[in-house]
Design a protein around this motif. Structure first.
Motif, short mmCIF file in Angstrom:
data_model
loop_
_atom_site.label_atom_id
_atom_site.label_comp_id
_atom_site.label_asym_id
_atom_site.label_seq_id
_atom_site.Cartn_x
_atom_site.Cartn_y
_atom_site.Cartn_z
N PHE A 228 -2.59 -4.42 -3.91
CA PHE A 228 -1.42 -3.73 -4.80
C PHE A 228 -0.56 -4.86 -5.38
O PHE A 228 0.17 -4.15 -6.01
CB PHE A 228 -0.56 -2.58 -3.18
CG PHE A 228 -2.20 -1.70 -2.80
CD1 PHE A 228 -2.70 -0.55 -3.87
CD2 PHE A 228 -2.35 -1.98 -1.57
CE1 PHE A 228 -3.42 0.67 -3.12
CE2 PHE A 228 -3.46 -0.81 -0.96
CZ PHE A 228 -3.33 -0.07 -1.38
N PRO B 31 -6.16 4.45 -9.21
CA PRO B 31 -4.88 4.68 -9.62
C PRO B 31 -4.70 4.67 -11.29
O PRO B 31 -3.40 3.93 -11.31
CB PRO B 31 -3.78 4.06 -8.75
CG PRO B 31 -4.88 2.57 -8.92
CD PRO B 31 -6.35 3.51 -8.66
N ASN C 58 0.80 -1.19 0.01
CA ASN C 58 -0.34 -0.13 -0.23
C ASN C 58 1.17 1.32 -0.14
O ASN C 58 1.86 1.24 1.19
CB ASN C 58 -1.06 -0.36 1.40
CG ASN C 58 -2.34 0.73 1.73
OD1 ASN C 58 -1.71 2.25 0.74
ND2 ASN C 58 -3.30 1.12 1.79
N PRO C 59 0.93 2.11 -0.80
CA PRO C 59 1.43 3.46 -1.34
C PRO C 59 1.34 3.72 -0.04
O PRO C 59 2.52 4.92 0.52
CB PRO C 59 1.32 3.97 -2.32
CG PRO C 59 0.11 3.94 -2.34
CD PRO C 59 -0.61 1.95 -2.25
N SER D 35 1.06 2.96 -6.60
CA SER D 35 -0.32 1.86 -6.14
C SER D 35 -0.72 1.00 -7.47
O SER D 35 -0.53 0.84 -9.07
CB SER D 35 -1.37 3.28 -6.86
OG SER D 35 -2.77 2.05 -6.14
N ASP E 84 -0.55 6.02 -12.08
CA ASP E 84 0.83 5.04 -11.75
C ASP E 84 0.20 3.69 -13.13
O ASP E 84 1.12 3.65 -12.83
CB ASP E 84 -0.12 4.34 -10.18
CG ASP E 84 0.27 5.33 -9.43
OD1 ASP E 84 1.54 6.86 -9.64
OD2 ASP E 84 0.19 5.60 -8.05
#
Length: 316
Positions: free
Chosen positions: A136, A176, A58-59, A69, A179
């Protein structure tokens, strides 16, 4: 935090499992968020000597190196494989410090984060079953199987139910996709073409679950699908099917945990409640039907319907 000090590090090196995060059986629970990963992780660790590690990538709250993410170790050009190797091998893992102010700071330093405590326990105690619950890592599943021999569970929720759940907790505007573009999973034009919340949710759902389908095809004995809708209709049957696929016993402790989680009275928790694991499972299955506009349903059906049917074997 205390768990990052050298004495604790030496203690884990001396007495911990020499394999790092070792266990008789290692399972990763992946899928989109809001798809049942938290529930499945808790059910699979209902037995004694089973342990869970909660969202290490988990970022916001995971290990320090997880800066994106939905890390895409299965895509070329990304360097996440080394970070995964270090985490599973317990090599130089560092955790984010817990945020605290005032008198709570000392207690937070002593206790550490949930992730750090779970990680230390998994290293020091010989674990029969280790469950890494981490949506994730969904785009790194093939590497987890191929390099580390980890069994994968992909949790899948109906696209419309997924979107409704996202909107209830306020996550529908914060997916996300940037990302994913940065890691080469999708291109910028694909992201930009998704202009509505339903379209963005459908795109995200499709990317993650298309990779789950590809992973199951490539590793049919190591990747399995858990269906949220099948679980709602018949919790025991779906969990029995999952445990059979994982080659673990559907024990009495797990059966009790399933019964406790599915015989609640809550169908739709209040807005903003993220984890409400004791629910009325039978009432949840089609709860999304009166919460979407016709346009939203049509958009999600067009984008996600065929993939959902291919994954679950049931029509929209």
């Amino acid at each position: 935090m205390l768990l990052l000090t050298r004495p604790i590090d030496r203690l884990m090196l001396r007495f911990g499992d020499p394999r790092g995060l070792g266990a008789d059986r290692r399972i990763a629970v992946c899928g989109t968020h809001r798809s049942g990963t938290t529930l499945v992780g808790s059910l699979l660790t209902a037995d004694p000597r089973s342990r869970q590690i909660f969202e290490p990538f988990n970022p916001a709250s995971g290990i320090a190196g997880a800066t994106r993410s939905f890390v895409a170790a299965d895509w070329p050009g990304n360097d996440w494989q080394g970070l995964i190797d270090d985490f599973l091998g317990a090599e130089g893992v560092r955790f984010r410090y817990p945020v605290a102010r005032g008198h709570r700071r000392l207690m937070r330093w002593l206790k550490g984060t949930r992730l750090a405590r779970e990680y230390a326990a998994a290293r020091l105690l010989r674990t029969r079953r280790l469950v890494i619950k981490c949506p994730f890592m969904s785009l790194s599943g093939q590497y987890l199987i191929d390099r580390h021999g980890i069994q994968l569970v992909f949790t899948v929720k109906h696209p419309a139910s997924f979107f409704v759940s996202l909107r209830r907790v306020g996550w529908h505007e914060d997916l996300p996709l940037d990302d994913m573009v940065a890691q080469g999973v999708i291109d910028a034009a694909t992201r930009d073409a998704a202009t509505t919340p339903a379209a963005r949710a459908g795109l995200f759902w499709s990317v993650v679950n298309a990779h789950a389908l590809e992973t199951r095809r490539r590793f049919p004995g190591a990747a399995t699908i858990w269906s949220h809708e099948r679980f709602c209709r018949d919790p025991d049957a779906e969990m029995a099917r999952l445990t059979m696929a994982l080659r673990v016993d559907y024990t009495a402790a797990m059966q009790r945990a399933v019964a406790e989680a599915t015989h609640g009275i809550v169908v739709r928790p209040p807005a903003g409640i993220v984890h409400e694991l004791v629910r009325d499972a039978a009432g949840m299955s089609d709860d999304w039907r009166d919460q979407l506009s016709d346009e939203e349903e049509a958009e999600l059906r067009l984008r996600c319907g065929p993939l959902y049917e291919e994954l679950i074997g049931e029509p929209w």
